[in-house]
Scaffold this active site. Structure first.
Site, PDB file in Angstrom:
ATOM      1  N   GLU A  57       0.863  -1.201   0.000  1.00  0.00           N
ATOM      2  CA  GLU A  57       0.000   0.000   0.000  1.00  0.00           C
ATOM      3  C   GLU A  57       0.895   1.245   0.000  1.00  0.00           C
ATOM      4  OE1 GLU A  57      -1.668   0.763   3.886  1.00  0.00           O
ATOM      5  OE2 GLU A  57      -3.451   1.734   3.056  1.00  0.00           O
ATOM      6  N   ASN A 122      -7.103   5.903  -1.944  1.00  0.00           N
ATOM      7  CA  ASN A 122      -5.991   5.005  -1.642  1.00  0.00           C
ATOM      8  C   ASN A 122      -6.152   3.842  -2.625  1.00  0.00           C
ATOM      9  OD1 ASN A 122      -4.140   3.230  -0.494  1.00  0.00           O
ATOM     10  ND2 ASN A 122      -4.657   3.824   1.601  1.00  0.00           N
ATOM     11  N   LYS A 139      -9.500   1.711  -2.120  1.00  0.00           N
ATOM     12  CA  LYS A 139      -9.760   1.171  -0.776  1.00  0.00           C
ATOM     13  C   LYS A 139     -11.169   1.512  -0.292  1.00  0.00           C
ATOM     14  CE  LYS A 139      -7.237   1.161   3.693  1.00  0.00           C
ATOM     15  NZ  LYS A 139      -5.984   1.657   4.312  1.00  0.00           N
ATOM     16  N   GLU A 158      -6.085   8.856   7.731  1.00  0.00           N
ATOM     17  CA  GLU A 158      -6.505   8.347   6.413  1.00  0.00           C
ATOM     18  C   GLU A 158      -7.887   8.849   6.032  1.00  0.00           C
ATOM     19  OE1 GLU A 158      -5.960   4.470   4.560  1.00  0.00           O
ATOM     20  OE2 GLU A 158      -4.970   3.867   6.402  1.00  0.00           O
ATOM     21  N   CYS A 184      -4.877  -3.037   2.849  1.00  0.00           N
ATOM     22  CA  CYS A 184      -4.617  -2.932   4.282  1.00  0.00           C
ATOM     23  C   CYS A 184      -5.823  -3.214   5.164  1.00  0.00           C
ATOM     24  CB  CYS A 184      -3.978  -1.586   4.609  1.00  0.00           C
ATOM     25  SG  CYS A 184      -3.226  -1.619   6.253  1.00  0.00           S
ATOM     26  N   ASN A 209       0.147  -1.096   5.393  1.00  0.00           N
ATOM     27  CA  ASN A 209       1.012  -0.323   6.303  1.00  0.00           C
ATOM     28  C   ASN A 209       0.339  -0.410   7.667  1.00  0.00           C
ATOM     29  OD1 ASN A 209       3.057   1.920   4.871  1.00  0.00           O
ATOM     30  ND2 ASN A 209       1.376   1.288   3.552  1.00  0.00           N
TER      31      ASN A 209
HETATM   32  N1  CDV Z   1      -3.173   1.454   6.490  1.00  0.00           N
HETATM   33  C1  CDV Z   1      -4.104   0.848   7.254  1.00  0.00           C
HETATM   34  O1  CDV Z   1      -5.217   0.606   6.809  1.00  0.00           O
HETATM   35  N2  CDV Z   1      -3.756   0.547   8.535  1.00  0.00           N
HETATM   36  C2  CDV Z   1      -4.662  -0.014   9.488  1.00  0.00           C
HETATM   37  C3  CDV Z   1      -4.331   0.407  10.903  1.00  0.00           C
HETATM   38  C4  CDV Z   1      -4.647   1.803  11.151  1.00  0.00           C
HETATM   39  C5  CDV Z   1      -5.128  -0.389  11.906  1.00  0.00           C
HETATM   40  C6  CDV Z   1      -4.677  -1.528   9.436  1.00  0.00           C
HETATM   41  O2  CDV Z   1      -5.781  -2.099   9.444  1.00  0.00           O
HETATM   42  O3  CDV Z   1      -3.615  -2.156   9.446  1.00  0.00           O
END
Ligand code: CDV
Length: 323
Positions: A57, A122, A139, A158, A184, A209
């Site tokens: 990501e 994203n 996303k 975010e 993510c 991330n």
């Molecule tokens: N980049 C993300 O989506 N990170 C989230 C954190 C904030 C919990 C994740 O679900 O890994």
């Protein structure tokens, strides 16, 4: 009569996939420096016979939502307005020359729409071996917060920097199978996998991330690796699909993020996992025909699922709150 699978595969549809984990990208690292790292991982992939490389990501920049910029236009430089562009063209060119497809995550700033508004997403794209962009996923589940929270040790804004997609979870016919993408936080939600599972997905590509320190509830910090594996292994198994989870890990601008990139089979088993928190390529031959062993047995959706009954009853019953 149910199909009975032989112990060893009767038919095979192998695709060699690489998870190109990245170590940290610091704020001052240029796009050109980052793309050079992506190309180095591409060369390693080529030496291993990889056909599809998956990057994390927001793979072109530092994870900028950790800072709050009151005037959002001052953050525009973190976004890509076209793809490929002058910075990423060398990656596209080299991948095409080597005949390798790839999946790349980045921040997208759109052209003005009919109302003159530009949108921030994203985004992850799927690029075929001929260099053509054949899929774009934005996303859906945007975590974190919408406004500045100065008491936090670092922001996770975010929800300020990105709109949630209203395009759902499409799948694409590519690389000899049915490919889906998620980004993510999407990986923590069972419906992400199920929406794609209902469309027959055979391999899901996911960049992430994940800061180790979860500010709203630090009791989860020690469990980050467990939760990462838990959700992706369960999602793979319950939908009979391969899952490729690819991290940007290590200490980036003082924030430590989970690495542990992994390749998960439709059985739910981890078949490859990163050892470091740095730039590291892991790879595996993913037999897409292995998905049928789960999709046509325990998780034969048409035969065994009964959503028409239980979703109706659940909505009639409503939420029961603890007293
Ligand atoms: N980049 C993300 O989506 N990170 C989230 C954190 C904030 C919990 C994740 O679900 O890994």
């Amino acid at each position: 009569m149910s199909r009975v699978f032989a112990h060893h595969g009767e038919s095979r549809r192998p695709v060699v996939v690489g998870a190109a984990q990245l170590g940290p990208i610091q704020r001052d690292d240029s796009r050109d420096e980052v793309v050079a790292r992506l190309i180095e991982l591409l060369h390693q992939a080529h030496r291993r016979g990889v056909e599809l490389v998956v990057y994390p990501e927001l793979a072109l920049t530092t994870f900028f939502p950790r800072w709050f910029e009151t005037d959002i236009s001052r953050a525009d430089h973190w976004y890509e307005t076209s793809m490929p562009n002058s910075s990423t063209a060398p990656l596209f060119d080299e991948a095409k020359r080597l005949g390798i497809g790839f999946c790349l995550g980045y921040a997208e700033l759109t052209e003005p729409d009919a109302n003159g508004s530009r949108h921030r997403f994203n985004t992850q794209i799927l690029v075929e071996r001929d260099g053509s962009v054949i899929g774009k996923y934005r996303k859906v589940h945007i975590p974190g917060h919408e406004t500045n929270e100065p008491d936090r040790p670092f922001q996770h804004a975010e929800r300020y920097y990105f709109e949630p997609s209203d395009e759902g979870f499409p799948v694409w016919r590519a690389f000899g199978g049915i490919v889906g993408m998620m980004i993510c936080n999407d990986r923590r939600w069972p419906e992400t996998y199920r929406e794609m599972g209902l469309q027959g997905v055979e391999i899901i590509l996911c960049g992430y991330n994940t800061p180790i320190h979860y500010v709203p509830d630090p009791s989860q910090d020690a469990l980050q690796g467990f939760h990462n594996a838990l959700v992706m292994q369960a999602g793979a198994y319950q939908n009979g699909t391969w899952v490729i989870g690819v991290a940007k890990g290590g200490v980036e601008e003082g924030v430590d993020s989970l690495a542990q990139s992994c390749i998960i089979a439709p059985s739910g088993q981890v078949v490859a996992q990163a050892l470091t928190s740095d730039d590291e390529l892991i790879s595996a031959e993913c037999d897409l025909d292995w998905c049928a062993r789960y999709k046509e047995t325990l998780f034969d959706f048409d035969r065994y699922r009964r959503p028409e009954v239980y979703t109706r009853l659940t909505s009639q019953r409503g939420v029961v709150r603890p007293s």
